[in-house]
Design an enzyme around this catalytic site. Structure first.
Site, PDB file in Angstrom:
ATOM      1  N   HIS A  36     121.180  67.031  50.971  1.00 57.54           N
ATOM      2  CA  HIS A  36     121.626  65.876  49.436  1.00 57.54           C
ATOM      3  C   HIS A  36     122.462  66.270  49.328  1.00 57.54           C
ATOM      4  CE1 HIS A  36     117.026  64.615  49.633  1.00 57.54           C
ATOM      5  NE2 HIS A  36     116.584  65.406  50.040  1.00 57.54           N
ATOM      6  N   PRO A 138     109.269  70.956  45.636  1.00 54.88           N
ATOM      7  CA  PRO A 138     108.373  70.107  45.380  1.00 54.88           C
ATOM      8  C   PRO A 138     108.970  69.403  43.335  1.00 54.88           C
ATOM      9  CG  PRO A 138     107.623  72.431  45.808  1.00 54.88           C
ATOM     10  CD  PRO A 138     109.625  73.065  44.915  1.00 54.88           C
ATOM     11  N   ASN A 208     121.121  58.927  37.344  1.00 53.13           N
ATOM     12  CA  ASN A 208     121.012  58.756  38.718  1.00 53.13           C
ATOM     13  C   ASN A 208     120.844  56.641  38.614  1.00 53.13           C
ATOM     14  OD1 ASN A 208     119.754  59.421  40.267  1.00 53.13           O
ATOM     15  ND2 ASN A 208     120.937  61.266  41.097  1.00 53.13           N
ATOM     16  N   HIS A 284     120.769  59.482  50.507  1.00 45.62           N
ATOM     17  CA  HIS A 284     121.615  60.582  49.545  1.00 45.62           C
ATOM     18  C   HIS A 284     120.363  61.474  49.706  1.00 45.62           C
ATOM     19  CE1 HIS A 284     118.676  58.959  46.796  1.00 45.62           C
ATOM     20  NE2 HIS A 284     118.749  59.781  46.344  1.00 45.62           N
ATOM     21  N   GLU A 436      96.729  71.297  33.093  1.00 47.67           N
ATOM     22  CA  GLU A 436      96.220  73.017  34.584  1.00 47.67           C
ATOM     23  C   GLU A 436      97.855  72.647  34.754  1.00 47.67           C
ATOM     24  OE1 GLU A 436      93.933  70.211  34.097  1.00 47.67           O
ATOM     25  OE2 GLU A 436      93.045  71.069  33.366  1.00 47.67           O
ATOM     26  N   ASP A 493      76.665  70.228  34.827  1.00 49.99           N
ATOM     27  CA  ASP A 493      78.098  69.123  35.405  1.00 49.99           C
ATOM     28  C   ASP A 493      78.191  68.898  36.825  1.00 49.99           C
ATOM     29  OD1 ASP A 493      78.717  69.716  32.562  1.00 49.99           O
ATOM     30  OD2 ASP A 493      80.217  71.632  33.157  1.00 49.99           O
ATOM     31  N   HIS A 497      82.205  69.115  38.964  1.00 46.70           N
ATOM     32  CA  HIS A 497      82.823  70.505  38.590  1.00 46.70           C
ATOM     33  C   HIS A 497      82.673  71.793  39.530  1.00 46.70           C
ATOM     34  CE1 HIS A 497      83.068  67.863  34.950  1.00 46.70           C
ATOM     35  NE2 HIS A 497      83.742  69.044  34.313  1.00 46.70           N
ATOM     36  N   ARG A 544      79.685  81.445  36.204  1.00 46.84           N
ATOM     37  CA  ARG A 544      79.246  81.323  34.803  1.00 46.84           C
ATOM     38  C   ARG A 544      77.730  81.881  34.809  1.00 46.84           C
ATOM     39  NH1 ARG A 544      75.235  76.467  33.066  1.00 46.84           N
ATOM     40  NH2 ARG A 544      75.831  76.038  31.067  1.00 46.84           N
TER      41      ARG A 544
HETATM   42  C1  LIG Z   1     106.764  66.739  44.781  1.00 45.76           C
HETATM   43  C2  LIG Z   1     108.045  65.995  45.628  1.00 45.76           C
HETATM   44  N1  LIG Z   1     107.936  64.731  46.205  1.00 45.76           N
HETATM   45  C3  LIG Z   1     108.733  64.362  47.111  1.00 45.76           C
HETATM   46  C4  LIG Z   1     110.011  65.047  47.478  1.00 45.76           C
HETATM   47  C5  LIG Z   1     110.504  64.744  48.484  1.00 45.76           C
HETATM   48  N2  LIG Z   1     112.540  63.762  47.851  1.00 45.76           N
HETATM   49  C6  LIG Z   1     113.210  65.190  47.575  1.00 45.76           C
HETATM   50  S1  LIG Z   1     114.727  63.915  46.315  1.00 45.76           S
HETATM   51  C7  LIG Z   1     113.626  62.500  46.631  1.00 45.76           C
HETATM   52  C8  LIG Z   1     114.158  61.842  45.521  1.00 45.76           C
HETATM   53  C9  LIG Z   1     113.985  62.228  43.720  1.00 45.76           C
HETATM   54  O1  LIG Z   1     114.722  61.424  43.325  1.00 45.76           O
HETATM   55  P1  LIG Z   1     115.980  62.085  42.420  1.00 45.76           P
HETATM   56  O2  LIG Z   1     114.850  63.456  41.398  1.00 45.76           O
HETATM   57  O3  LIG Z   1     116.028  60.953  40.844  1.00 45.76           O
HETATM   58  O4  LIG Z   1     116.982  62.435  42.858  1.00 45.76           O
HETATM   59  P2  LIG Z   1     118.081  61.613  43.466  1.00 45.76           P
HETATM   60  O5  LIG Z   1     117.494  61.291  45.278  1.00 45.76           O
HETATM   61  O6  LIG Z   1     119.145  61.301  42.669  1.00 45.76           O
HETATM   62  O7  LIG Z   1     119.024  63.270  43.232  1.00 45.76           O
HETATM   63  C10 LIG Z   1     111.932  63.050  46.328  1.00 45.76           C
HETATM   64  C11 LIG Z   1     110.965  61.630  46.808  1.00 45.76           C
HETATM   65  C12 LIG Z   1     110.233  66.119  47.050  1.00 45.76           C
HETATM   66  N3  LIG Z   1     110.620  67.085  46.988  1.00 45.76           N
HETATM   67  N4  LIG Z   1     109.434  66.868  46.044  1.00 45.76           N
HETATM   68 MG   LIG Z   2     117.858  60.019  40.499  1.00 41.17          MG
END
Ligand SMILES: Cc1ncc(C[n+]2csc(CCOP(=O)(O)OP(=O)(O)O)c2C)c(N)n1
Ligand SMILES: [Mg+2]
Length: 693
Positions: A36, A138, A208, A284, A436, A493, A497, A544
């Site tokens: 990216h 993530p 952005n 992007h 959590e 529960d 659970h 438990r």
């Molecule tokens: C939990 C998770 N879901 C999906 C993705 C895949 N992913 C990478 S970048 C992105 C877009 C994120 O958009 P933004 O945070 O606005 O970043 P920008 O593109 O503006 O740099 C996604 C969905 C990821 N890295 N982590």
């Molecule tokens: Mg963004």
């Protein structure tokens, strides 16, 4: 482009440096043909201003304990971080956290972006690249971690600072994007940070208005600023990511201090300078393409054909900025710490031990002992006692629960343990609330700041925080996750659970040390092993319901836990016809079945298997000694998904486990319904013996 610093105005040098960050990102992504470029291009001035003027970080020593933390939560912008690490000359560290001469990231590493064994993987990885404070990618995890880092900062200050000795006063800066702020973990973490008034925390939001699928308003239209104000954050705005004065004003406002966490909303254009791609949803998450690279470089006033160009003066410029400032901060701190060592040697020693993830002398003194007890004690209870004993000896051990402390027994009850709350930051009991996932991420953040931290909830709710547990394993950090109510044994529960597949799921996570101890004495042994882990996270899975405390004069010592699995009870002469194996609450079931088989004249062995991962690390000799290949009649008993047990019972074996979700009922009815009874185990053992003959 041989320009020397003298011939350039400082404004020109600034622009040159910022464009160097941008073009390094563009070229690395282009060369890798993956990654990216857009976010690093847009955020280059935001990072430049922070690092060069504000971040208290010495590139010479990226593990200096009081450094400001920089977290790139939008980890897909990894080239931004790698460019900063390279340009500022951050040094490498070894696994003992000592810095070494070589650089964390070289220009060659940047040329090898996203290649096998490079120090510049697709997303920043803690442990692999010095200066990377946590693994991100993530979305939402980094901002979650940063809350833990800020909690750690507050606690460290409250615990270690003395009049005239501000040993800890670091700030945590976190870049994040739309994705981070959409993720649930981000909201949980922000809510917690607002509640705790973590004034040392600053998130910089790359507003952005775009995500991978296109304009963010396809899915994200809330007023983020209002939301954070409602959480109790101080919200600042920067109208243009290229406005260095406005950025400096915002960072300056944060540094001057407020009693709330700060969100700086920075409006930006992804792929800044690129003639076509910004404001579109294309590319992007992709390289710009050769032609676009040229046009972009032209727009920056950059030589169009130059690749990985670092103009003269740029490295020196960073040395004169963050390099000089950072060294001054660290040297000032080191001088202060030298005085502190003299005045407060015990506290100083604690800091040194923490840095190396060592334990203080006598960390295991005062452990409870659990005498034989047929009625027994729930492993959550024995664990709570052991935790309280150990935490009394380890001052930097702190943690809490996601609103289940009274059930999961994670509360520290001894004198002085206290609650960690806004304004009382020396407390060691954290109240994560019903959050959590943020708990998992925050525990990791605290552990990254060398706190011995743990988080507790019901085992089933690991599902709500699993991504953080996985990242602890990937980072190889010793986070501790304490999970109680570990099976249908929790009773009424019911199936919402009652964990079924969670053991199998977590056993599949590399590097994760999962323990499901069989009685109170195995709990002690498990905790002893967990406390000595430096580079692996642990999961403790606890009941438990009461389980009998076994007679260790009759059966083998619980110290066998250190091998992961061990022979608990054996046939005369060590020559069994059948092996019964189990974990946790099912171990005592195996033992009772063993006694009954013995009374019938059948020769059985019981193997307790609290930690598969540890068992797999043992020598082949040991594993064969415990589970001799010649003994084909084997029965496993575990009140959970059967997935994985075939590895140990083999084709002739019997697996007693859960083949469906549980049910809401008193425990005795559930155990009967699902076959966790002595009769069923004995029956399976007889059948296995019959079949193997
Ligand atoms: C939990 C998770 N879901 C999906 C993705 C895949 N992913 C990478 S970048 C992105 C877009 C994120 O958009 P933004 O945070 O606005 O970043 P920008 O593109 O503006 O740099 C996604 C969905 C990821 N890295 N982590
Ligand atoms: Mg963004």
């Amino acid at each position: 482009m041989a320009v020397s610093e003298q011939t350039l105005t400082s404004k020109q040098l600034e622009t040159l440096s910022i464009n160097t960050i941008r073009t390094l990102a563009i070229d690395a992504v282009q060369q890798a043909n993956s990654g990216h470029p857009g976010a690093p291009m847009a955020l280059a001035p935001v990072a430049y201003c922070l690092w060069q003027q504000f971040l208290r970080f010495d590139p010479e020593d990226p593990t200096w304990p009081n450094r400001d933390r920089f977290v790139l939560s939008n980890g897909h912008a990894s080239m931004l971080l790698y460019a900063m690490l390279y340009l500022t000359g951050v040094r490498g560290t070894n696994p003992e956290y000592e810095s070494r001469g070589e650089y964390a990231v070289t220009l060659d590493d940047i040329k090898r972006f996203r290649q096998l064994d490079s120090k510049t993987p697709g997303h920043p990885e803690y442990r692999l690249t010095a200066g990377v404070e946590t693994t991100t990618g993530p979305l939402g995890q980094g901002i979650g971690n940063s809350v833990g880092m800020a909690i750690a900062g507050k606690w460290l200050a409250a615990h270690f600072n003395r009049p005239g000795f501000e040993i800890f006063d670091y700030s945590v800066y976190t870049f994040c994007g739309d994705g981070d702020l959409m993720e649930g973990v981000g909201s949980e973490a922000a809510s917690l940070a607002g509640h705790l008034r973590l004034s040392n925390l600053c998130w910089i939001y790359d507003n952005n208005r775009i995500t991978l699928d296109g304009p963010a308003d396809a899915s994200f239209t809330e007023d983020v600023g209002e939301r954070f104000s409602a959480y109790g954050w101080n919200v600042l705005h920067v109208a243009d990511a290229n406005d260095l004065n406005a950025l400096a004003d915002a960072y300056g406002t944060f540094q001057k201090g407020s009693d709330e966490p700060t969100l700086i909303i920075v409006n930006s254009h992804i792929g800044y300078g690129s003639p076509h791609k910004h404001d579109t949803n294309e590319a992007h998450g992709e390289p710009l393409g050769e032609e676009e690279v040229r046009l972009t470089k032209r727009a920056y006033g950059w030589p169009e054909d130059a690749k990985f160009l670092v103009p003269d003066g740029v490295l020196e410029h960073f040395q004169q900025g963050i390099g000089r400032r950072g060294r001054a901060w660290r040297e000032k701190w080191t001088t202060l710490f030298t005085e502190y060592v003299k005045k407060y040697p015990e506290l100083a020693e604690q800091i040194n031990q923490m840095q190396r993830r060592e334990l203080p002398a006598g960390w295991d003194k005062g452990l409870p002992s659990f005498p034989t007890d047929a009625k027994g004690v729930a492993t959550r209870d024995s664990s709570g006692k052991v935790l309280n004993a150990i935490a009394q000896n380890v001052p930097w051990m702190m943690g809490g629960s996601a609103d289940l402390a009274t059930s999961d027994r994670t509360r520290l009850k001894f004198e002085g343990a206290g609650d960690f709350q806004a304004g009382s930051y020396s407390g060691r009991n954290l109240h994560f609330g019903v959050r959590e996932h943020a708990m998992g991420a925050a525990v990791n953040g605290m552990v990254l700041c060398k706190i011995r931290s743990y988080g507790g909830t019901f085992f089933n709710f690991n599902d709500y925080m699993k991504p953080s547990v996985r990242l602890a394993a990937l980072m190889e950090i010793p986070s501790i996750f304490i999970y109680t109510h570990d099976s249908i044994g929790l009773g009424e529960d019911g199936p919402t659970h009652q964990p079924i597949e969670q053991l199998a799921q977590l056993r599949a996570v590399p590097e994760l040390m999962l323990f499901r101890p069989g009685d109170a004495n195995e709990v002690i042994e498990a905790w002893k092993i967990i406390m000595q882990l430096k580079h692996k996270p642990a999961v403790l899975v606890l009941t438990r319901q009461p389980v009998p405390t076994l007679d260790r004069s009759k059966y083998a010592s619980a110290s066998g836990v250190e091998k992961g699995a061990y022979i608990l009870a054996d046939a005369p002469g060590g020559n069994p016809e059948v092996i019964l194996m189990g974990t946790g609450s099912e171990v005592s079931l195996c033992v009772t079945a063993y006694e009954q088989l013995a009374a019938e004249g059948l020769k059985a062995r019981v193997v307790s298997m609290p930690c598969w991962a540890l068992f797999e690390q043992q020598s082949e000799d040991y594993r064969k000694q415990v589970l001799p290949p010649s003994v084909k009649a084997r029965v496993s008993v575990e009140a959970a998904s059967t997935l994985g047990w075939d590895r140990y019972v083999g084709p002739a074996g019997k697996i007693i486990g859960m083949h469906r979700f549980g049910a809401s009922a008193p425990i005795k009815d559930l155990l009967k319904k699902f076959g966790f009874t002595v009769e069923k185990v004995v029956e399976a053992a007889r059948a296995a013996i019959g079949q193997s003959k």
